[in-house]
Scaffold this motif. Structure first.
Motif, mmCIF file in Angstrom:
data_model
loop_
_atom_site.group_PDB
_atom_site.id
_atom_site.type_symbol
_atom_site.label_atom_id
_atom_site.label_comp_id
_atom_site.label_asym_id
_atom_site.label_seq_id
_atom_site.Cartn_x
_atom_site.Cartn_y
_atom_site.Cartn_z
ATOM 1 N N VAL A 94 0.746 -1.173 0.091
ATOM 2 C CA VAL A 94 -0.069 -0.202 0.029
ATOM 3 C C VAL A 94 0.860 1.152 0.111
ATOM 4 C CG1 VAL A 94 -1.778 1.257 1.305
ATOM 5 C CG2 VAL A 94 -1.899 -1.024 1.153
ATOM 6 N N THR A 95 2.017 1.273 0.685
ATOM 7 C CA THR A 95 3.048 2.259 0.569
ATOM 8 C C THR A 95 3.422 2.520 -1.074
ATOM 9 O OG1 THR A 95 3.851 1.642 2.832
ATOM 10 C CG2 THR A 95 5.257 3.204 1.490
ATOM 11 N N VAL A 96 3.821 1.447 -1.572
ATOM 12 C CA VAL A 96 4.008 1.626 -2.721
ATOM 13 C C VAL A 96 2.831 2.220 -3.866
ATOM 14 C CG1 VAL A 96 4.740 0.265 -5.056
ATOM 15 C CG2 VAL A 96 6.069 -0.157 -3.052
ATOM 16 N N PHE A 97 1.746 1.597 -3.395
ATOM 17 C CA PHE A 97 0.597 2.164 -4.151
ATOM 18 C C PHE A 97 0.513 3.915 -3.988
ATOM 19 C CE2 PHE A 97 -3.734 0.918 -5.645
ATOM 20 C CZ PHE A 97 -4.233 2.144 -5.627
ATOM 21 N N THR A 98 0.346 3.990 -2.654
ATOM 22 C CA THR A 98 -0.082 5.346 -2.393
ATOM 23 C C THR A 98 1.316 6.592 -2.775
ATOM 24 O OG1 THR A 98 0.968 5.223 -0.021
ATOM 25 C CG2 THR A 98 -1.605 5.089 -0.553
ATOM 26 N N PHE A 99 2.545 6.005 -2.734
ATOM 27 C CA PHE A 99 3.563 6.706 -3.079
ATOM 28 C C PHE A 99 3.538 6.902 -4.565
ATOM 29 C CE2 PHE A 99 7.875 7.453 -4.491
ATOM 30 C CZ PHE A 99 8.090 8.751 -3.857
ATOM 31 N N ASN A 100 3.143 6.043 -5.131
ATOM 32 C CA ASN A 100 3.185 6.067 -6.611
ATOM 33 C C ASN A 100 2.058 7.026 -7.027
ATOM 34 O OD1 ASN A 100 3.448 4.699 -9.349
ATOM 35 N ND2 ASN A 100 1.291 3.910 -9.005
ATOM 36 N N GLY B 173 2.876 5.548 3.486
ATOM 37 C CA GLY B 173 3.133 6.152 2.153
ATOM 38 C C GLY B 173 2.689 7.693 2.275
ATOM 39 N N TYR B 174 2.177 8.183 2.990
ATOM 40 C CA TYR B 174 1.834 9.439 3.222
ATOM 41 C C TYR B 174 3.246 10.104 3.929
ATOM 42 C CZ TYR B 174 0.543 14.306 4.747
ATOM 43 O OH TYR B 174 0.254 15.547 4.695
ATOM 44 N N GLY B 175 3.560 9.563 4.824
ATOM 45 C CA GLY B 175 5.098 9.826 5.580
ATOM 46 C C GLY B 175 6.086 9.939 4.565
ATOM 47 N N PHE B 176 6.321 8.937 3.804
ATOM 48 C CA PHE B 176 7.347 8.835 2.715
ATOM 49 C C PHE B 176 7.109 9.928 1.843
ATOM 50 C CE2 PHE B 176 9.490 6.604 -0.800
ATOM 51 C CZ PHE B 176 10.761 6.807 -0.301
ATOM 52 N N SER B 177 5.970 10.344 1.352
ATOM 53 C CA SER B 177 5.660 11.097 0.329
ATOM 54 C C SER B 177 6.187 12.583 0.735
ATOM 55 C CB SER B 177 4.343 11.325 -0.070
ATOM 56 O OG SER B 177 3.908 9.823 -0.865
ATOM 57 N N ALA B 178 5.587 12.872 2.018
ATOM 58 C CA ALA B 178 5.831 14.002 2.733
ATOM 59 C C ALA B 178 7.457 14.278 2.831
ATOM 60 C CB ALA B 178 5.228 14.111 3.966
ATOM 61 N N PHE B 179 7.789 13.109 3.077
ATOM 62 C CA PHE B 179 9.515 13.323 3.379
ATOM 63 C C PHE B 179 10.142 13.584 2.137
ATOM 64 C CE2 PHE B 179 13.549 10.894 3.066
ATOM 65 C CZ PHE B 179 14.453 11.625 4.066
ATOM 66 N N VAL C 259 6.494 14.913 -5.900
ATOM 67 C CA VAL C 259 5.626 14.191 -5.204
ATOM 68 C C VAL C 259 4.549 15.165 -4.280
ATOM 69 C CG1 VAL C 259 5.257 12.521 -3.465
ATOM 70 C CG2 VAL C 259 7.264 12.590 -4.695
ATOM 71 N N ASP C 260 3.187 14.728 -4.420
ATOM 72 C CA ASP C 260 2.378 15.596 -3.506
ATOM 73 C C ASP C 260 1.811 14.483 -2.815
ATOM 74 O OD1 ASP C 260 0.304 17.092 -2.719
ATOM 75 O OD2 ASP C 260 -0.211 17.999 -4.608
ATOM 76 N N PRO C 261 2.009 14.675 -1.428
ATOM 77 C CA PRO C 261 1.572 13.850 -0.527
ATOM 78 C C PRO C 261 -0.237 13.861 -0.414
ATOM 79 C CG PRO C 261 3.236 15.142 0.610
ATOM 80 C CD PRO C 261 3.004 15.640 -0.889
ATOM 81 N N ALA C 262 -0.575 15.044 -0.679
ATOM 82 C CA ALA C 262 -2.107 15.259 -0.656
ATOM 83 C C ALA C 262 -2.640 14.168 -1.719
ATOM 84 C CB ALA C 262 -2.340 16.594 -0.826
ATOM 85 N N LEU C 263 -1.946 13.846 -2.918
ATOM 86 C CA LEU C 263 -2.536 13.328 -3.853
ATOM 87 C C LEU C 263 -2.417 11.751 -4.018
ATOM 88 C CD1 LEU C 263 -1.745 15.982 -6.934
ATOM 89 C CD2 LEU C 263 -3.892 15.676 -5.409
ATOM 90 N N GLY C 264 -2.069 11.376 -2.816
ATOM 91 C CA GLY C 264 -1.839 9.708 -2.722
ATOM 92 C C GLY C 264 -2.928 8.585 -3.018
ATOM 93 N N GLU C 265 -4.258 9.151 -3.164
ATOM 94 C CA GLU C 265 -5.252 8.418 -3.320
ATOM 95 C C GLU C 265 -5.495 7.523 -2.179
ATOM 96 O OE1 GLU C 265 -4.982 6.629 -7.287
ATOM 97 O OE2 GLU C 265 -4.817 8.447 -8.228
ATOM 98 N N TYR C 266 -5.633 7.911 -0.991
ATOM 99 C CA TYR C 266 -5.392 7.069 0.097
ATOM 100 C C TYR C 266 -6.794 6.254 0.125
ATOM 101 C CZ TYR C 266 -1.323 9.795 0.812
ATOM 102 O OH TYR C 266 -0.258 10.347 0.733
ATOM 103 N N GLN C 267 -7.856 6.878 0.022
ATOM 104 C CA GLN C 267 -9.223 6.156 -0.014
ATOM 105 C C GLN C 267 -9.207 4.897 -0.941
ATOM 106 O OE1 GLN C 267 -8.978 9.509 -0.311
ATOM 107 N NE2 GLN C 267 -10.902 10.548 0.345
ATOM 108 N N LEU D 168 3.205 10.331 -6.491
ATOM 109 C CA LEU D 168 4.338 10.659 -7.438
ATOM 110 C C LEU D 168 3.616 11.188 -8.828
ATOM 111 C CD1 LEU D 168 7.180 11.395 -8.373
ATOM 112 C CD2 LEU D 168 7.200 8.907 -8.708
ATOM 113 N N ILE D 169 2.837 10.211 -9.238
ATOM 114 C CA ILE D 169 2.104 10.291 -10.759
ATOM 115 C C ILE D 169 1.273 11.678 -10.786
ATOM 116 C CG2 ILE D 169 0.865 9.192 -12.581
ATOM 117 C CD1 ILE D 169 3.106 7.538 -12.326
ATOM 118 N N ASN D 170 0.414 11.707 -9.739
ATOM 119 C CA ASN D 170 -0.391 12.981 -9.523
ATOM 120 C C ASN D 170 0.252 14.286 -9.342
ATOM 121 O OD1 ASN D 170 -2.632 11.017 -9.945
ATOM 122 N ND2 ASN D 170 -3.013 10.822 -7.876
ATOM 123 N N GLY D 171 1.298 14.174 -8.405
ATOM 124 C CA GLY D 171 2.269 15.369 -8.275
ATOM 125 C C GLY D 171 2.795 15.681 -9.489
ATOM 126 N N LEU D 172 3.208 14.703 -10.195
ATOM 127 C CA LEU D 172 4.086 14.993 -11.510
ATOM 128 C C LEU D 172 3.068 15.702 -12.531
ATOM 129 C CD1 LEU D 172 6.795 14.809 -13.241
ATOM 130 C CD2 LEU D 172 6.103 12.352 -13.722
#
Lengths: 404, 258
Positions: free
Chosen positions: A30-36, A342-348, A364-372, A39-43
């Motif tokens: 899930v970390t990979v999922f959300t970070f990905n 995932g949020y933590g890593f993205s924020a980092f 990377v935009d931590p807010a765009l991790g598609e967490y739901q 990243l994709i959305n942030g990009l």
């Protein structure tokens, strides 16, 4: 159900190492999922902002007169009965009326009334074709943030001023305060003074565009009262296509949204999104395989216990529920942990020291991790993964299992 | 355990047959077994290994379907019921005690005993916990209630298993070599415990065993050989009095049935 939850929890806590590994596995997926996703959305957001940050979101242009073709009978040659007026250039004449419409629209953050044309800029032996954009002085930065990107001189367009990009200035070998000779495609000439140099970061703006006063442009391009375009900026860039349609309907002009002008960007974003989706898909597959194999082992190990439960009349449905719930619990705990990680890593990553140009190492935009979505899909994947082991568990033959 | 029609036998087995088929090989294990169990009897089932004792017990316990014949218990023909109905029937009317205790290792003694009750209702109840505690007290493990099953000795585990078999106040307890894995003292303890409970509650016990000495202490012995009953003898003066008031009293017993 209540009791099935208790039994499932007991099973999970009785083998802490296995459960921890399982939950950890789901969490990493899930970390990979959300970070990905971040990243994709942030990009994508980064790219969109770079494109739309200094361009108009909606552009109103004169109505295009398309060549009209008369339907000919039988095999007769089709006749063009009218074609684009060659002698009369298209322009927005009644723009005062449109101004009223635009002023009343919500979500509009900037408007620029322009006369644009092409000209040759000459300095000594150097001649460079440029696009001259005539704007009202008070609306200079309504579309591109010219005032904040001035690197030399002042963001001012008086009647005899011109603002050019740093790149163009370098090409021409000219600096602030020096005169520049321009000749419009209408044959009008003028000497303007370079008032400021800007660097927007957008190649086409910095090397081929120059800002002049709207009234100067009127003279140069011979538009005493009309406009060649009206640029509009919106608070919500994604509302542009709808807004464009509305404006086209209400003004009768040709209205183009940024999305139409940037097909390449759209394609690039689509490509990125697809590759991101493939990564997400595989993280979900990982969850299914991991959870399914671990639960199958558990089912096998607990066969005698399942047999004994069945012998004292616990229903197959109860056994099924116990194992499905284990999958659901692993999925829930793992994906919550994964979302946090995932949020933590993205924020980092997003907070890492920026480069000289102010950009992050990864957009990377931590807010765009598609967490739901990540939560929902990974829990669903875990439950799905539990189906097979749970069915196997519920079908354990008590006689055989007890005899083991 | 009150059941309507107290005069009728609890269980009637008629011409019960079981043949195991493995590809082409047919192995007849039960070849026409006939007998009846009265309410409140303590019956030993004897026979050499391979005589079909365990198979008969699993069929009586509705865990295995017979190939032919009739199995009636509490006026129901059990061979006609579907699996979910059988599970419910087992849960309400049959208790199992196995040679190996088969406690759930991740649960405490109390939770193990209460499991058949909670597993059916889908939740734990105060009534269930109280009855489980009472049963553990009855088998002499009041001080071990909250021990995990794995922390109990062999004899203690088997006593927990006895308590668990009695949790839902069954009409019939099936015990498959319940003392086979225990040393002499523990075996005696467990057997005497079953005997006492049988007397107190008038629950029917059918105990398969190799132990002639234990069998001689039962009211009745059914001997099985080669898949048929070869001898069925009762100790003189077997008790036939109607069951007395239930002991130990079951708190909320009627609730458990709801």
């Amino acid at each position: 159900m209540q009791y099935a939850i208790k039994v499932a929890l007991r099973y999970l806590t009785s083998n802490r190492l296995q459960s921890a590994l399982l939950i950890g596995g789901v969490a990493i997926a899930v970390t990979v999922f959300t970070f990905n996703a971040a990243l994709i959305n942030g990009l994508a957001e980064f790219q969109i902002q770079r494109v739309v940050g200094s361009t108009a979101h909606v552009i109103l242009e004169p109505e295009r007169r398309l060549p009209a073709v008369a339907d000919a009978r039988d095999n007769a040659v089709r006749a063009v009965v009218s074609q684009r007026a060659l002698e009369r250039r298209e322009q927005i004449k009644d723009w005062r009326a449109i101004e009223t419409i635009l002023d009343s629209l919500p979500g509009v953050t900037g408007i620029s009334y322009n006369v644009i044309g092409t000209a040759l800029a000459t300095r000594g032996q150097q001649t460079v074709p440029v696009t001259l954009k005539g704007v009202e002085p008070q609306r200079l930065s309504a579309i591109a943030p010219i005032d904040t990107t001035i690197v030399d001189g002042l963001p001012r367009v008086g009647l005899n001023d011109i603002l050019i990009g740093k790149r163009l200035a370098d090409d021409l070998g000219i600096g602030v305060g020096q005169p520049l000779f321009v000749q419009s495609d209408q044959g009008r000439e003028r000497v303007l003074t370079v008032r400021g140099l800007y660097v927007t970061g957008v190649e086409s703006l910095d090397s081929r565009l120059a800002y002049v006063n709207l009234d100067t442009a009127r003279v140069l391009f011979d538009y005493p009262d009309g406009l060649t375009e009206i640029e509009v900026k919106l608070a919500d860039i994604y509302a542009a296509p709808v807004m464009a349609q509305q404006l086209a309907d209400s003004t009768g002009l040709t209205v183009v949204a940024w999305t139409e002008r940037n097909q390449r960007l759209k394609d690039a974003l689509q490509g990125q999104r697809s590759s991101g989706d493939i990564i997400k898909f595989f993280t979900l597959i990982t969850i299914v395989i991991g959870v399914a194999s671990a639960l199958l082992l558990t089912t096998y190990r607990r066969r005698p216990e399942i047999g004994i439960m069945r012998s004292f009349g616990v229903s197959q449905r109860f056994v099924l529920a116990v194992f499905m719930l284990q999958g659901a619990l692993i999925g829930t705990l793992g994906s919550i942990a994964g979302c946090l990680l995932g949020y933590g890593f993205s924020a980092f990553i997003a907070g890492m020291p920026r480069g000289a140009d102010g950009s992050a190492p990864l957009p990377v935009d931590p807010a765009l991790g598609e967490y739901q979505v990540a939560l929902l899909l990974s829990i669903a994947a875990s439950v799905l993964a539990a189906i097979l082991p749970a069915r196997a568990a519920s079908r354990v033959d008590p006689v055989e299992a007890i005899a083991q | 355990m009150t059941v309507p029609g107290d005069d009728a036998p609890l269980l009637v087995v008629e011409d019960l047959r079981k043949t195991f088929v493995d590809r082409e090989f047919e192995t007849p294990v039960l070849k026409g077994v006939n007998f009846a169990l009265e309410r409140g009897e303590m019956v030993a089932m004897l026979g050499p290994s391979g005589s079909g004792k365990s198979t008969l017990l699993t069929i009586l316990g509705t865990l295995l379907a017979p190939s032919a014949g009739s199995l009636r218990m509490l006026d129901q023909e059990l061979t006609r019921l579907a699996e979910e109905q059988l599970a419910d029937f087992r849960n309400r009317y049959i208790g199992f005690i196995f040679q190996y205790h088969h406690l759930l290792p991740d649960f405490t003694a109390l939770e193990n005993v209460a499991f058949p009750h909670a597993g059916r209702l889908g939740r734990e109840t105060r009534v269930g916990r109280e009855r489980a505690a009472m049963l553990l007290e009855r088998v002499g493990l009041a001080d071990r209630m909250h021990y995990r099953a794995t922390r109990l000795s062999g004899g203690q585990k088997q006593r927990v298993a006895v308590a668990r078999a009695l949790m839902n106040e069954p009409a019939l307890v099936l015990a498959d070599e319940p003392t086979g894995n225990l040393d002499r003292d523990s075996a005696n303890q467990v057997f005497e415990l079953m005997q006492e409970i049988q007397r107190e509650t008038r629950t029917t016990f059918l105990i398969s065993t190799h132990d002639e000495e234990l069998a001689s202490r039962c009211e009745r012995r059914i001997r099985l050989r080669n898949g048929v009953v070869v001898r069925d003898d009762s100790t003189a003066g077997a008790r036939r009095q109607p069951p007395p008031a239930l002991q130990p009293s079951a708190p909320g017993g009627s609730e458990a049935r709801s």
